[in-house]
Design a protein around this motif. Structure first.
Motif, PDB file in Angstrom:
ATOM      1  N   TRP A 269       0.831  -1.203   0.000  1.00  0.00           N
ATOM      2  CA  TRP A 269       0.000   0.000   0.000  1.00  0.00           C
ATOM      3  C   TRP A 269       0.868   1.257   0.000  1.00  0.00           C
ATOM      4  CZ3 TRP A 269      -4.058   2.833  -0.776  1.00  0.00           C
ATOM      5  CH2 TRP A 269      -4.288   3.984  -0.029  1.00  0.00           C
ATOM      6  N   LYS A 278      -0.984   3.302  -2.937  1.00  0.00           N
ATOM      7  CA  LYS A 278      -1.506   4.580  -2.449  1.00  0.00           C
ATOM      8  C   LYS A 278      -1.330   5.704  -3.483  1.00  0.00           C
ATOM      9  CE  LYS A 278      -0.481   7.669   1.449  1.00  0.00           C
ATOM     10  NZ  LYS A 278       0.376   7.799   2.648  1.00  0.00           N
ATOM     11  N   VAL A 281      -4.190   6.235  -6.042  1.00  0.00           N
ATOM     12  CA  VAL A 281      -5.534   6.694  -5.653  1.00  0.00           C
ATOM     13  C   VAL A 281      -5.748   8.094  -6.243  1.00  0.00           C
ATOM     14  CG1 VAL A 281      -7.048   7.309  -3.724  1.00  0.00           C
ATOM     15  CG2 VAL A 281      -5.514   5.335  -3.526  1.00  0.00           C
ATOM     16  N   GLN A 286      -8.767  11.296  -1.885  1.00  0.00           N
ATOM     17  CA  GLN A 286      -7.772  11.209  -0.811  1.00  0.00           C
ATOM     18  C   GLN A 286      -8.386  10.818   0.534  1.00  0.00           C
ATOM     19  OE1 GLN A 286      -4.331  11.197  -1.275  1.00  0.00           O
ATOM     20  NE2 GLN A 286      -5.219  10.969  -3.307  1.00  0.00           N
ATOM     21  N   ALA A 289      -7.752   7.199   0.816  1.00  0.00           N
ATOM     22  CA  ALA A 289      -6.357   6.943   1.203  1.00  0.00           C
ATOM     23  C   ALA A 289      -6.172   7.137   2.708  1.00  0.00           C
ATOM     24  CB  ALA A 289      -5.415   7.847   0.419  1.00  0.00           C
ATOM     25  N   LEU A 341     -10.836   0.433  -2.719  1.00  0.00           N
ATOM     26  CA  LEU A 341      -9.550   0.637  -3.402  1.00  0.00           C
ATOM     27  C   LEU A 341      -9.587   0.026  -4.801  1.00  0.00           C
ATOM     28  CD1 LEU A 341      -6.664   1.713  -3.365  1.00  0.00           C
ATOM     29  CD2 LEU A 341      -5.938  -0.446  -2.306  1.00  0.00           C
TER      30      LEU A 341
END
Length: 357
Positions: A269, A278, A281, A286, A289, A341
């Motif tokens: 991640w 991450k 994303v 956000q 995240a 995700l």
């Protein structure tokens, strides 16, 4: 008089090259490359090294050159390296029955104990070939752990040690060779490392397929962690705890293994420097995240707070409540990856190996 067209042609090519160099690169390809170089390959290298040391340790112990505590520590290092690799089983390690050769779990009927006993009765002069051609139950960490930790095996007795040592050494050799072969499959020309960095190739048409594969394996591992906690908690047996269905229960490495696997998932991640999944994303998501960050931090803190022997935790009501809370943490993490995700990265998850368990 005609002017020479070549300088202009050469200038056009140079400009084209400069423009392509300045063109924004594919973020999926960038992430796949950084995860390969900074997370995946180091984890496989570390795992192979832990197995090499475990194999050397079994030989030293059986030659009376190492104490049992040091041999057990070498096993634990290999167990945790393997657990940390669980969320990263893309490519060669996820194919064939290689993962079963490393660890036989869940062992619902004590097959490990029964098969080890039966094997040594049948083959008192055990050879490496007996293990190589034998059952996966006997080839991996679960059988190795049985020999080092089970109350039925007293390794302080020299006759017992002499009987079990050939098995210990054979498993160590098998694990060392398996890990070395897998690492070789990563590092070889056109191997897994290249396939995650240069597209298209025979495995992936483009980088988004590679990222999808990495995320799917990570999601499967997070789901697997729920099973590893849920099985001993009795979530499949109407709430009756089943402590002997815990992973690595003999060595009490259950929670340590879960933490190592979580750390592996978190590295995918975060990457080495916030350049993992991450980074893919979208900017307008956000909040997602942040929620994933919080979920990892919360779960690992609860795990750290619960680091007393698993057998003690599961034996009383208050301990089981803490484990149930940890299960809920894992469930939150799993769902965040599997649904939100995956949607944010445009990945179809589909079924996994644990579905329907």
């Amino acid at each position: 008089m005609h002017s020479n067209p070549y300088p202009r042609f050469a200038a056009a090519i140079t400009l084209g090259l400069l423009l392509s160099a300045c063109a924004p690169s594919d973020p999926y390809a960038e992430t796949s490359t950084t995860l390969t170089d900074e997370v995946l390959l180091p984890a496989y290298t570390q795992w192979a090294e832990a197995n090499r040391r475990m194999a050397a340790s079994s030989i030293a112990f059986c030659a009376d050159n190492e104490e049992l505590d040091a041999t057990r520590q070498a096993f634990l290092n290999a167990q945790f390296a393997w657990a940390g690799l669980q969320p990263m089983l893309v490519g060669p390690m996820g194919e064939g029955n290689r993962a079963w050769q490393v660890q036989f779990w869940p062992d619902k009927k004590n097959l490990v104990g029964r098969q080890v006993t039966a094997l040594l009765k049948r083959k008192p002069n055990l050879t490496q070939a007996d293990i190589e051609n034998g059952s996966v139950v006997l080839q991996g960490l679960s059988a190795y752990e049985y020999v080092l930790y089970d109350k039925a095996v007293d390794l302080t007795d020299s006759a017992t040690k002499a009987r079990y040592c050939p098995l210990l050494e054979a498993i160590g050799e098998h694990q060392q060779k398996l890990a070395a072969d897998v690492l070789q499959a990563w590092e070889a020309e056109d191997g897994m490392t290249e396939q995650l960095k240069e597209f298209p190739n025979e495995r992936y048409a483009d980088a988004s397929e590679a990222i999808a594969d990495i995320l799917r394996v990570q999601v499967t591992a997070l789901d697997g962690l729920k099973k590893k906690l849920g099985a001993p908690l009795g979530r499949q047996t109407k709430g009756h705890p089943q402590p002997f269905q815990a992973e690595a229960w003999r060595s009490d490495a259950t929670l340590g293994s879960i933490d190592a696997a979580l750390a592996g998932a978190q590295r995918l991640w975060q990457g080495a420097d916030d350049n993992g999944l991450k980074a893919l994303v979208p900017k307008d998501q956000q909040d997602l995240a942040s929620r994933i960050e919080v979920a990892y931090a919360t779960t690992r803190k609860h795990l750290a707070d619960a680091m007393v022997p698993f057998s003690e935790l599961i034996a009383n009501e208050a301990g089981r409540e803490r484990l149930d809370a940890l299960y809920d943490d894992l469930n939150t993490l799993h769902r965040l990856h599997q649904t939100e995700l995956a949607r944010a990265l445009g990945v179809q998850i589909g079924f996994n190996a644990h579905d329907g368990d």
